[in-house]
Scaffold this active site. Structure first.
Site, PDB file in Angstrom:
ATOM      1  N   ASP A 226      59.633 -31.838 -13.419  1.00 50.90           N
ATOM      2  CA  ASP A 226      60.405 -31.274 -14.529  1.00 50.90           C
ATOM      3  C   ASP A 226      60.062 -32.039 -15.807  1.00 50.90           C
ATOM      4  O   ASP A 226      60.361 -33.220 -15.934  1.00 50.90           O
ATOM      5  CB  ASP A 226      61.900 -31.392 -14.205  1.00 50.90           C
ATOM      6  CG  ASP A 226      62.790 -30.790 -15.281  1.00 50.90           C
ATOM      7  OD1 ASP A 226      62.292 -30.462 -16.376  1.00 50.90           O
ATOM      8  OD2 ASP A 226      64.000 -30.659 -15.015  1.00 50.90           O
TER       9      ASP A 226
ATOM     10  N   HIS B  97      38.456 -34.083  -7.146  1.00 52.90           N
ATOM     11  CA  HIS B  97      38.915 -34.534  -5.831  1.00 52.90           C
ATOM     12  C   HIS B  97      38.140 -35.757  -5.344  1.00 52.90           C
ATOM     13  O   HIS B  97      38.526 -36.398  -4.367  1.00 52.90           O
ATOM     14  CB  HIS B  97      38.787 -33.392  -4.829  1.00 52.90           C
ATOM     15  CG  HIS B  97      39.692 -33.496  -3.644  1.00 52.90           C
ATOM     16  ND1 HIS B  97      40.231 -34.686  -3.198  1.00 52.90           N
ATOM     17  CD2 HIS B  97      40.161 -32.549  -2.800  1.00 52.90           C
ATOM     18  CE1 HIS B  97      40.981 -34.457  -2.140  1.00 52.90           C
ATOM     19  NE2 HIS B  97      40.962 -33.173  -1.876  1.00 52.90           N
TER      20      HIS B  97
END
Length: 451
Positions: A393, A167
């Site tokens: 996807d 992060h």
């Protein structure tokens, strides 16, 4: 792609690790370096940011091969994720990449006793812990570890993709830009459609020297050593996903906007409406005193707020925490538009001038954030329903479930995701002290029922 490493099959609970490898950019890039900037540094003592995406499919080996090949290709543009953190003698941190580095860590595993449906549960994260790497690992460990690690676990009827992103080098917008780009490559596109904007110094070019250096161990999660000065153990947390349908969101938004302020303010947005709904009901569930203070915190995307504005494709952290504080009695006794108006004004006031002042404060006296800095009795929102989490996807369909891991959780932490059903539906993944969570679950006004 790096050759498969030698491995010894080991067992973590019931999840069996079967292999480990590293993936580099598919072509040589040479040495690259980019200094971390003021927007990145506050998060160096947070944990790696964990995500879990669960897919249906029975061709595990083919899916893993496709993911690794696509990863090598997408890392040609997102090569910073294949690098390491570096710290010079002045304490200035940067992200570095070199062809000799290992690259992204890829762990393969089996948990064929778990089904895709098992991971669709709305409670807890204990099962998820076994499916996502780098539990309890600080971002400062990126000096020694890969900046991205993933675990690809074979399920009974699908694949669990657990990811741990450092992060200190990227925020949520950059995370999902990378994920979407990786999916595009795996789905057959020849190249990334939107290239990452990698030069962080275009938004801030001030060298910040971190002294003392970032921590090399996790003080917040350190186990008790049994000594008299051991810190008290925090009360146990519970996690729960609350699913707000389109109609529930519309009902909440309509209620908050039913009596708009008379000062000519804009109508409250979907986010502001849901935010005050959560803030009020979580505060009620905590059974606080009217004179107690409570804080609502949101990590605002600053890409369009800074001057000059940065592109959406800016790759790094370009967020800042925006705080709203009030007394519990004022929040609960006033109608919801009272709290919504406070949140709205705080977000609107966080303009280029406010961002600049925040940066200057940090540069004068760098402060490494910890969870408690989110504020007293807080509700702190990370992630965003804008992120296209259910559109990732890789060529075998959209994810069945998207969740966060156990890292960066504390009492009052909320992760918002776009609901799987799409539209305006939103999933709120909330962590609370166990007693407060039980009361929140029983609060029929919080879990909005739509006729």
């Amino acid at each position: 792609m790096a050759p498969e490493a030698e491995y010894k099959e080991e067992e973590i609970m019931k999840v069996k690790i079967t292999g480990k490898s590293h993936v580099k950019p598919s072509k040589k890039l040479g040495r690259r370096e980019c200094r971390l900037v003021t927007f990145d540094l506050p998060y160096i003592a947070f944990h790696y940011n964990q995500k879990l995406l669960v897919y249906k499919g029975n061709e595990y080996d083919d899916m893993v091969g496709k993911l690794k090949d696509g990863l090598g290709a997408v890392l040609e543009d997102f090569y910073q994720l294949a690098g390491k953190l570096a710290r010079d003698e002045e304490g200035v941190l940067s992200v570095e990449y070199d062809d000799d580095m290992e690259g992204v860590e890829v762990v393969e595993a089996k948990a064929e006793w778990i089904s895709v449906e098992d991971l669709a549960v709305e409670l807890g994260t204990s099962t998820l812990k076994e499916l996502i790497p780098y539990n309890g690992i600080l971002n400062s460990e990126g000096l020694h570890r890969p900046l991205l690690s993933m675990q690809l676990t074979k399920l009974e009827d699908g694949l669990a993709m657990g990811l741990a992103f450092n992060h200190a080098i990227i925020d949520g917008t950059s995370t999902w830009h990378f994920m979407s780009s990786w999916a595009q490559i795996c789905s057959g596109l020849p190249s990334v459609t939107v290239l990452p904007f990698l030069d962080r110094t275009k938004v801030r070019n001030t060298k910040v020297k971190l002294h003392p250096p970032p921590p090399d161990q996790d003080a917040q999660n350190a186990s008790s050593n049994g000594t008299a000065d051991a810190k008290p153990v925090d009360p146990p947390l519970r996690e729960r996903v609350f699913k707000f349908s389109e109609s529930a969101i519309d009902k909440i938004k309509s209620k908050v906007n039913s009596n708009p302020p008379s000062d000519g303010s804009k109508p409250f947005s979907t986010f502001q409406s849901l935010a005050v709904h959560m803030w009020r009901h979580v505060t009620q569930a905590r059974q606080l005193k009217p004179e107690d203070h409570t804080v609502f915190t949101v990590f605002a995307d600053c890409r369009k707020r800074v001057d000059p504005p940065m592109p959406e494709s800016y790759f790094g952290n370009l967020i800042q925490a925006v705080y709203t504080v009030t007394a519990v009695g004022l929040l609960s006794m006033n109608p919801p538009e009272f709290g919504a108006s406070m949140i709205q004004k705080a977000i609107e006031m966080h303009d280029a001038k406010a961002i600049e002042e925040r940066n200057r404060q940090f540069e004068r006296s760098p402060k490494i954030f910890q969870f408690k800095d989110a504020g007293v009795n807080c509700v702190s929102v990370g992630s965003s329903p804008r992120f296209p989490v259910y559109e990732v996807d890789f060529g075998w369909g959209k994810p069945e479930t998207v969740r966060s891991g156990i890292n960066n959780r504390f009492d009052g932490m909320v992760y918002l995701y776009r609901g799987k059903s799409g539209g305006r539906s939103i999933d709120a993944e909330i962590s609370l002290e166990a007693g407060a969570m039980e009361r929140l679950e029983e609060d029929k006004e919080f879990v909005v029922e739509v006729n």
